[in-house]
Design a protein around this motif. Structure first.
Motif, PDB file in Angstrom:
ATOM      1  N   LEU A 189      -7.542  -1.394  -4.829  1.00 43.21           N
ATOM      2  CA  LEU A 189      -7.302  -2.151  -3.562  1.00 43.21           C
ATOM      3  C   LEU A 189      -8.178  -3.163  -3.462  1.00 43.21           C
ATOM      4  CD1 LEU A 189      -7.016   0.836  -1.019  1.00 43.21           C
ATOM      5  CD2 LEU A 189      -5.094  -0.268  -1.873  1.00 43.21           C
ATOM      6  N   MET A 213      -3.705  -3.104   3.120  1.00 41.85           N
ATOM      7  CA  MET A 213      -3.246  -2.266   1.913  1.00 41.85           C
ATOM      8  C   MET A 213      -3.655  -0.695   2.044  1.00 41.85           C
ATOM      9  SD  MET A 213      -3.023  -4.729  -1.672  1.00 41.85           S
ATOM     10  CE  MET A 213      -4.365  -5.309  -1.063  1.00 41.85           C
ATOM     11  N   GLY A 260       0.749  -1.160   0.092  1.00 48.44           N
ATOM     12  CA  GLY A 260       0.060   0.088  -0.070  1.00 48.44           C
ATOM     13  C   GLY A 260       0.856   1.260  -0.185  1.00 48.44           C
ATOM     14  N   GLU A 288      -1.497   2.716   2.246  1.00 47.75           N
ATOM     15  CA  GLU A 288      -1.869   4.025   1.494  1.00 47.75           C
ATOM     16  C   GLU A 288      -2.130   5.127   2.512  1.00 47.75           C
ATOM     17  OE1 GLU A 288      -2.564   4.824  -1.606  1.00 47.75           O
ATOM     18  OE2 GLU A 288      -2.877   3.031  -2.736  1.00 47.75           O
TER      19      GLU A 288
END
Length: 275
Positions: free
Chosen positions: A101, A136, A60, A140
């Protein structure tokens, strides 16, 4: 939102990078772990396979680094000119990332279920998809947060890598008796709760076999069931904070919390730029 969508559409390399990183991680694990048996040797392989889930936070973060810095620099200039708010930019960035994602999480969960025999039921597939998406997404959010705090991308990556590495090491699979401080940090670590869910889902009601040379003096195998392994790692509900429902909700809250922190740090950076 439309402009950002066109920007991504005109960069096919970004689209492929966002998906292929997770896919190649799954393929790499499949090369080493497919297909897991139920003998005593497979126990260590299963634990190692589960530990690799922690690396999804890195995936991520790398996805964020590939796109966000350029988007951030443009946003800073347009924010100073008053074109749009921090909230609009943040929501647009996150909404456009959600499809990537979700696809990555579905592909990875399928690899774990089909190739590695770790989540071969509908329930297991759903839970693995959920935890992979959350990890993930947290990666981010960490990418956005650190890129908001530090302008230099290389330095941001170094700091993020150190933080994510610490969260991965203390997730509960490498050490059973950790210092009190580490235990406290674990309460705010989504990796720890995701690993608990994945380990419980993949090991519950599992039975292990052994050959005659591995049997103990009483005739039993060293570890005969997944429940025994969960108890060894102190992951049974009576040995930790709660059951599956508790860990799922905590993971959801931590994911939302990390997203909120990322937005607040970006908002603070914008306030500093405008003043």
């Amino acid at each position: 939102l439309h402009r950002s969508f066109l920007n991504i559409k005109r960069q096919p390399l970004v689209i492929s990078t966002r998906i292929t990183q997770a896919v190649f991680l799954g393929l790499l694990q499949a090369i080493f772990f497919a297909r897991l048996d139920n003998d005593q040797q497979s126990i260590q392989s299963r634990i190692g396979n589960l530990y690799e889930i922690a690396s999804l936070v890195f995936i991520g973060m790398l996805n964020c680094i590939a796109v966000f810095p350029a988007e951030r620099n443009v946003f800073y200039r347009e924010y100073v000119e008053g074109d749009y708010s921090t909230f609009s930019f943040f929501i647009t960035y996150m909404v456009l990332n959600l499809p990537f994602l979700i696809v990555s999480a579905l592909v990875l969960a399928a690899m774990f279920g089909c190739l590695m025999n770790a989540a071969n039921t509908a329930y297991g597939f759903g839970m693995f998809t959920f935890i992979m998406f959350c990890l993930m997404f947290v990666g981010e959010c960490l990418g956005v947060a650190f890129c908001a705090v530090f302008y230099h991308i290389g330095f941001s990556v170094n700091v993020m890598s150190a933080v994510i590495s610490v969260l991965a090491v203390i997730c509960g699979l490498l050490g059973l008796d950790m210092p009190k401080l580490i235990t406290v940090i674990n309460y705010i670590s989504p990796v720890r709760f995701a690993i608990w869910i994945a380990t419980t889902v993949s090991l519950e009601n599992l039975e292990f076999t052994c050959d005659e040379s591995e049997r103990l003096a009483n005739g039993r195998c060293p570890i005969e069931t997944g429940d025994e392994l969960l108890e060894l790692y102190k992951m049974k509900p009576h040995q930790c904070e709660g059951d599956m429902t508790f860990h799922v909700w905590v993971l959801v809250l931590l994911t939302v919390g990390y997203c909120t922190i990322a937005f607040l740090l970006l908002r603070l950076r914008c306030w500093a730029i405008s003043h």
